[in-house]
Design a protein around this motif. Structure first.
Motif, PDB file in Angstrom:
ATOM      1  N   VAL A 269       0.856  -1.183   0.000  1.00 62.67           N
ATOM      2  CA  VAL A 269       0.000   0.000   0.000  1.00 62.67           C
ATOM      3  C   VAL A 269       0.900   1.244   0.000  1.00 62.67           C
ATOM      4  O   VAL A 269       1.833   1.320   0.822  1.00 62.67           O
ATOM      5  CB  VAL A 269      -0.912   0.026   1.252  1.00 62.67           C
ATOM      6  N   PRO A 270       0.665   2.199  -0.879  1.00 64.36           N
ATOM      7  CA  PRO A 270       1.472   3.430  -0.851  1.00 64.36           C
ATOM      8  C   PRO A 270       1.384   4.092   0.525  1.00 64.36           C
ATOM      9  O   PRO A 270       0.287   4.339   1.034  1.00 64.36           O
ATOM     10  CB  PRO A 270       0.825   4.307  -1.927  1.00 64.36           C
ATOM     11  N   ASP A 271       2.524   4.330   1.139  1.00 65.14           N
ATOM     12  CA  ASP A 271       2.560   4.869   2.502  1.00 65.14           C
ATOM     13  C   ASP A 271       2.580   6.396   2.460  1.00 65.14           C
ATOM     14  O   ASP A 271       3.635   7.026   2.548  1.00 65.14           O
ATOM     15  CB  ASP A 271       3.790   4.327   3.237  1.00 65.14           C
ATOM     16  N   LYS A 272       1.390   6.983   2.303  1.00 63.48           N
ATOM     17  CA  LYS A 272       1.280   8.441   2.269  1.00 63.48           C
ATOM     18  C   LYS A 272      -0.065   8.863   2.842  1.00 63.48           C
ATOM     19  O   LYS A 272      -0.999   8.037   2.929  1.00 63.48           O
ATOM     20  CB  LYS A 272       1.463   8.956   0.842  1.00 63.48           C
ATOM     21  N   PRO A 273      -0.191  10.120   3.260  1.00 65.29           N
ATOM     22  CA  PRO A 273      -1.429  10.579   3.909  1.00 65.29           C
ATOM     23  C   PRO A 273      -2.658  10.370   3.033  1.00 65.29           C
ATOM     24  O   PRO A 273      -2.617  10.566   1.817  1.00 65.29           O
ATOM     25  CB  PRO A 273      -1.166  12.075   4.136  1.00 65.29           C
ATOM     26  N   GLY A 274      -3.755   9.950   3.682  1.00 62.48           N
ATOM     27  CA  GLY A 274      -5.038   9.816   3.000  1.00 62.48           C
ATOM     28  C   GLY A 274      -5.327   8.436   2.460  1.00 62.48           C
ATOM     29  O   GLY A 274      -6.474   8.121   2.114  1.00 62.48           O
ATOM     30  N   ILE A 275      -4.301   7.580   2.363  1.00 65.71           N
ATOM     31  CA  ILE A 275      -4.514   6.252   1.780  1.00 65.71           C
ATOM     32  C   ILE A 275      -5.384   5.378   2.696  1.00 65.71           C
ATOM     33  O   ILE A 275      -6.291   4.682   2.228  1.00 65.71           O
ATOM     34  CB  ILE A 275      -3.164   5.562   1.499  1.00 65.71           C
ATOM     35  N   ALA A 276      -5.112   5.404   4.001  1.00 64.13           N
ATOM     36  CA  ALA A 276      -5.916   4.597   4.929  1.00 64.13           C
ATOM     37  C   ALA A 276      -7.380   5.009   4.866  1.00 64.13           C
ATOM     38  O   ALA A 276      -8.290   4.168   4.899  1.00 64.13           O
ATOM     39  CB  ALA A 276      -5.380   4.743   6.349  1.00 64.13           C
ATOM     40  N   SER A 277      -7.631   6.309   4.757  1.00 63.14           N
ATOM     41  CA  SER A 277      -9.008   6.798   4.654  1.00 63.14           C
ATOM     42  C   SER A 277      -9.679   6.278   3.392  1.00 63.14           C
ATOM     43  O   SER A 277     -10.840   5.846   3.423  1.00 63.14           O
ATOM     44  CB  SER A 277      -9.007   8.330   4.663  1.00 63.14           C
ATOM     45  N   LYS A 278      -8.939   6.291   2.278  1.00 58.86           N
ATOM     46  CA  LYS A 278      -9.505   5.790   1.019  1.00 58.86           C
ATOM     47  C   LYS A 278      -9.811   4.297   1.101  1.00 58.86           C
ATOM     48  O   LYS A 278     -10.752   3.809   0.471  1.00 58.86           O
ATOM     49  CB  LYS A 278      -8.525   6.059  -0.127  1.00 58.86           C
ATOM     50  N   LEU A 279      -9.005   3.582   1.881  1.00 56.28           N
ATOM     51  CA  LEU A 279      -9.195   2.139   1.994  1.00 56.28           C
ATOM     52  C   LEU A 279     -10.377   1.779   2.893  1.00 56.28           C
ATOM     53  O   LEU A 279     -11.177   0.887   2.569  1.00 56.28           O
ATOM     54  CB  LEU A 279      -7.912   1.501   2.540  1.00 56.28           C
ATOM     55  N   PHE A 280     -10.516   2.489   4.025  1.00 57.14           N
ATOM     56  CA  PHE A 280     -11.526   2.102   5.007  1.00 57.14           C
ATOM     57  C   PHE A 280     -12.871   2.826   4.859  1.00 57.14           C
ATOM     58  O   PHE A 280     -13.888   2.323   5.337  1.00 57.14           O
ATOM     59  CB  PHE A 280     -10.986   2.299   6.429  1.00 57.14           C
ATOM     60  N   SER A 281     -12.883   3.978   4.210  1.00 59.28           N
ATOM     61  CA  SER A 281     -14.145   4.713   4.055  1.00 59.28           C
ATOM     62  C   SER A 281     -15.220   3.908   3.320  1.00 59.28           C
ATOM     63  O   SER A 281     -16.377   3.881   3.744  1.00 59.28           O
ATOM     64  CB  SER A 281     -13.913   6.050   3.353  1.00 59.28           C
ATOM     65  N   PRO A 282     -14.884   3.228   2.208  1.00 61.33           N
ATOM     66  CA  PRO A 282     -15.914   2.426   1.534  1.00 61.33           C
ATOM     67  C   PRO A 282     -16.491   1.317   2.423  1.00 61.33           C
ATOM     68  O   PRO A 282     -17.675   0.987   2.315  1.00 61.33           O
ATOM     69  CB  PRO A 282     -15.163   1.833   0.331  1.00 61.33           C
ATOM     70  N   LEU A 283     -15.657   0.749   3.298  1.00 62.48           N
ATOM     71  CA  LEU A 283     -16.155  -0.273   4.226  1.00 62.48           C
ATOM     72  C   LEU A 283     -17.119   0.348   5.227  1.00 62.48           C
ATOM     73  O   LEU A 283     -18.159  -0.231   5.555  1.00 62.48           O
ATOM     74  CB  LEU A 283     -14.981  -0.925   4.967  1.00 62.48           C
ATOM     75  N   SER A 284     -16.776   1.537   5.701  1.00 61.18           N
ATOM     76  CA  SER A 284     -17.658   2.248   6.631  1.00 61.18           C
ATOM     77  C   SER A 284     -18.994   2.567   5.971  1.00 61.18           C
ATOM     78  O   SER A 284     -20.057   2.383   6.576  1.00 61.18           O
ATOM     79  CB  SER A 284     -16.982   3.533   7.110  1.00 61.18           C
ATOM     80  N   HIS A 285     -18.941   3.036   4.723  1.00 60.97           N
ATOM     81  CA  HIS A 285     -20.178   3.379   4.007  1.00 60.97           C
ATOM     82  C   HIS A 285     -21.050   2.148   3.779  1.00 60.97           C
ATOM     83  O   HIS A 285     -22.273   2.255   3.678  1.00 60.97           O
ATOM     84  CB  HIS A 285     -19.841   4.032   2.664  1.00 60.97           C
ATOM     85  N   ALA A 286     -20.405   0.981   3.701  1.00 63.02           N
ATOM     86  CA  ALA A 286     -21.153  -0.276   3.525  1.00 63.02           C
ATOM     87  C   ALA A 286     -21.606  -0.859   4.864  1.00 63.02           C
ATOM     88  O   ALA A 286     -22.141  -1.958   4.920  1.00 63.02           O
ATOM     89  CB  ALA A 286     -20.289  -1.294   2.791  1.00 63.02           C
ATOM     90  N   ILE A 320     -15.167  -5.104  -1.899  1.00 63.34           N
ATOM     91  CA  ILE A 320     -14.926  -3.661  -1.774  1.00 63.34           C
ATOM     92  C   ILE A 320     -13.430  -3.370  -1.704  1.00 63.34           C
ATOM     93  O   ILE A 320     -12.915  -2.469  -2.368  1.00 63.34           O
ATOM     94  CB  ILE A 320     -15.652  -3.100  -0.536  1.00 63.34           C
ATOM     95  N   VAL A 321     -12.715  -4.148  -0.899  1.00 59.02           N
ATOM     96  CA  VAL A 321     -11.276  -3.920  -0.707  1.00 59.02           C
ATOM     97  C   VAL A 321     -10.505  -4.161  -2.001  1.00 59.02           C
ATOM     98  O   VAL A 321      -9.564  -3.417  -2.329  1.00 59.02           O
ATOM     99  CB  VAL A 321     -10.733  -4.817   0.431  1.00 59.02           C
ATOM    100  N   GLU A 322     -10.876  -5.193  -2.732  1.00 59.43           N
ATOM    101  CA  GLU A 322     -10.188  -5.472  -4.005  1.00 59.43           C
ATOM    102  C   GLU A 322     -10.360  -4.313  -4.986  1.00 59.43           C
ATOM    103  O   GLU A 322      -9.411  -3.932  -5.688  1.00 59.43           O
ATOM    104  CB  GLU A 322     -10.710  -6.773  -4.606  1.00 59.43           C
ATOM    105  N   GLU A 323     -11.557  -3.745  -5.021  1.00 61.70           N
ATOM    106  CA  GLU A 323     -11.802  -2.597  -5.907  1.00 61.70           C
ATOM    107  C   GLU A 323     -10.999  -1.378  -5.454  1.00 61.70           C
ATOM    108  O   GLU A 323     -10.374  -0.692  -6.270  1.00 61.70           O
ATOM    109  CB  GLU A 323     -13.300  -2.261  -5.922  1.00 61.70           C
ATOM    110  N   THR A 324     -10.996  -1.138  -4.138  1.00 63.12           N
ATOM    111  CA  THR A 324     -10.273   0.024  -3.606  1.00 63.12           C
ATOM    112  C   THR A 324      -8.764  -0.144  -3.764  1.00 63.12           C
ATOM    113  O   THR A 324      -8.057   0.818  -4.081  1.00 63.12           O
ATOM    114  CB  THR A 324     -10.619   0.223  -2.113  1.00 63.12           C
ATOM    115  N   ALA A 325      -8.270  -1.357  -3.526  1.00 61.44           N
ATOM    116  CA  ALA A 325      -6.831  -1.613  -3.646  1.00 61.44           C
ATOM    117  C   ALA A 325      -6.342  -1.296  -5.054  1.00 61.44           C
ATOM    118  O   ALA A 325      -5.244  -0.743  -5.246  1.00 61.44           O
ATOM    119  CB  ALA A 325      -6.532  -3.067  -3.296  1.00 61.44           C
ATOM    120  N   SER A 326      -7.147  -1.629  -6.035  1.00 61.43           N
ATOM    121  CA  SER A 326      -6.788  -1.337  -7.423  1.00 61.43           C
ATOM    122  C   SER A 326      -6.725   0.172  -7.667  1.00 61.43           C
ATOM    123  O   SER A 326      -5.819   0.677  -8.339  1.00 61.43           O
ATOM    124  CB  SER A 326      -7.803  -1.985  -8.364  1.00 61.43           C
TER     125      SER A 326
END
Length: 410
Positions: A269-286, A320-326
């Motif tokens: 996973v690219p280690d930079k600000p905002g990446i964790a939010s992009k990864l976990f936000s879709p899970l939260s929305h679901a 969801i994670v597979e789509e976001t990871a891409s």
């Protein structure tokens, strides 16, 4: 005269004879001069049958229709129990969640109770009527049927007790209290006489099946004393209540386990600000709850990130994670459903050192590899291979002296 709220789980109402047994217990409480409100679950196994039907129809059923379906199990039980009480000469009346109403948000399958209208119940109680309420369900502001998640009848009962300011909330189940661990796995497990809200919250969240976590949250918020008892005997059970000084003398109160989780790992996973939010936000929305999270040390600008989710949400989460990871340029996704979380819990851990290291050493001596670790001030959790679950629980129970013979010896 006291106002008593009683809740009976699926195993307590699993057959007609068991429903008759519940009716006799309810009648005895009423005959003692109490007002009684009863919350019941679906008969044992019925909800599983309904879920299986939904999954047979389609892989991802509509959440709204799913709740409409699984809420029907409790309707059968409240009608049968009310009929039984009436045949015994008592006034009894059943209510579905929307008839009271029990008002919730619109999070299907995981709805949260927002308000309980108590007018109808209070009017019926004044007339000497025993009220029988369907647990596990409510209605949102649009009038849709909602359900509260597995074990939601506990939450219904505590919420009703809080709303009515009941004198006691009795949760009847197939065990006669809260034990130091699952007595079906460790026969030497001992019953806990009283346990704090915080300990019970941890134990419920970590896999103890006696009480649903949100029911304990409600109890703590509104200071409802919950008495966990068996519906098959009159033995005193476990009181779930405010913490007192005696509780802090016990280092570890219980050992829990949870096999209903799955692990997902996202590599490079690219280690930079905002990446964790992009990864976990879709899970939260679901509306998918993420539990333990571990991020490795960054190497050349990349890191690996591993977390756990409820196994019931695993397929949806993985998609969801597979789509976001891409989308974020991650290296790939791996997953494992064959895991278990084993935990030790106790308010005494706040003021005593060495407890975590003792847990790790005990597991190591049995050759059990720890995949993930999570801690709070009153708990330590380890993710291990699911095939080691029973062994891990047994050796930890022994290591912390929680068996009946050890407790008596003290």
């Amino acid at each position: 005269m006291a106002l008593v709220v009683q809740k009976y789980g699926g195993t307590s109402v699993g057959t007609i004879e068991k429903i008759r047994n519940v009716a006799r217990r309810v009648a005895r409480t009423y005959d003692d001069g109490n007002d009684v409100v009863v919350i019941v679950s679906a008969m044992a196994g019925e909800t599983n049958k309904l879920v299986a039907l939904a999954n047979e129809i389609c892989e991802f059923p509509s959440e709204r229709e799913y709740d409409v379906l699984v809420a029907t199990g409790e309707q059968v039980t409240i009608a049968l129990l009310s009929m039984c009480l009436q045949s015994m000469g008592y006034k009894a009346k059943s209510y579905l969640g929307h008839q009271i109403p029990i008002l919730t948000d619109s999070s299907y399958s995981k709805a949260r109770i927002e308000k309980i209208e108590d007018k109808k119940i209070r009017e019926d109680l004044k007339n000497g009527t025993i009220i029988v309420v369907a647990g596990f369900q409510g209605t949102d502001k649009e009038g849709n049927v909602t359900t509260l998640g597995r074990g939601g009848s506990d939450t219904s009962a505590v919420a009703v007790a809080a709303g009515l300011k009941a004198d006691v909330c009795e949760i009847y189940t197939d065990v006669d209290g809260v034990y130091t661990t699952d007595p079906r796995m460790v026969p030497e497990a001992s019953k806990i006489e009283k346990i704090s809200y915080d300990e019970m919250l941890e134990m419920a969240s970590l896999g103890a099946k006696v009480l649903q976590i949100r029911s304990v949250e409600f109890a703590k918020k509104y200071d409802v004393v919950v008495h966990v008892r068996s519906s098959f005997n009159d033995n005193p059970g476990t009181l779930v209540m405010k913490e007192d000084a005696d509780m802090e003398t016990v280092l570890v109160s219980g050992i829990t386990y949870n096999k209903d989780e799955a692990k997902i790992s996202v590599m490079r996973v690219p280690d930079k600000p905002g990446i964790a939010s992009k990864l976990f936000s879709p899970l939260s929305h679901a509306n998918i709850t993420v539990d333990m999270i571990i991020q490795n040390v960054s190497h050349e600008g990349y890191t690996d990130l591993t977390f756990t989710v409820p196994r019931s949400d695993f397929k949806k989460a993985l998609k969801i994670v597979e789509e976001t990871a891409s989308q974020i340029g991650a290296g790939g996704v791996a997953s494992d459903e064959n895991i278990a979380k084993v935990s030790i819990v106790g308010v005494g851990m706040r003021s005593h050192s060495g407890i975590a290291s003792k847990m790790f050493q005990t597991l190591s001596q049995e050759g059990i590899n720890i995949q993930m670790i999570s801690t709070s001030e009153i708990k330590v959790s380890c993710v291990v291979d699911s095939k080691y679950t029973e062994l891990a629980v047994r050796v930890l129970h022994d290591a912390f002296g929680l068996s009946r013979k050890d407790v008596k010896a003290e």
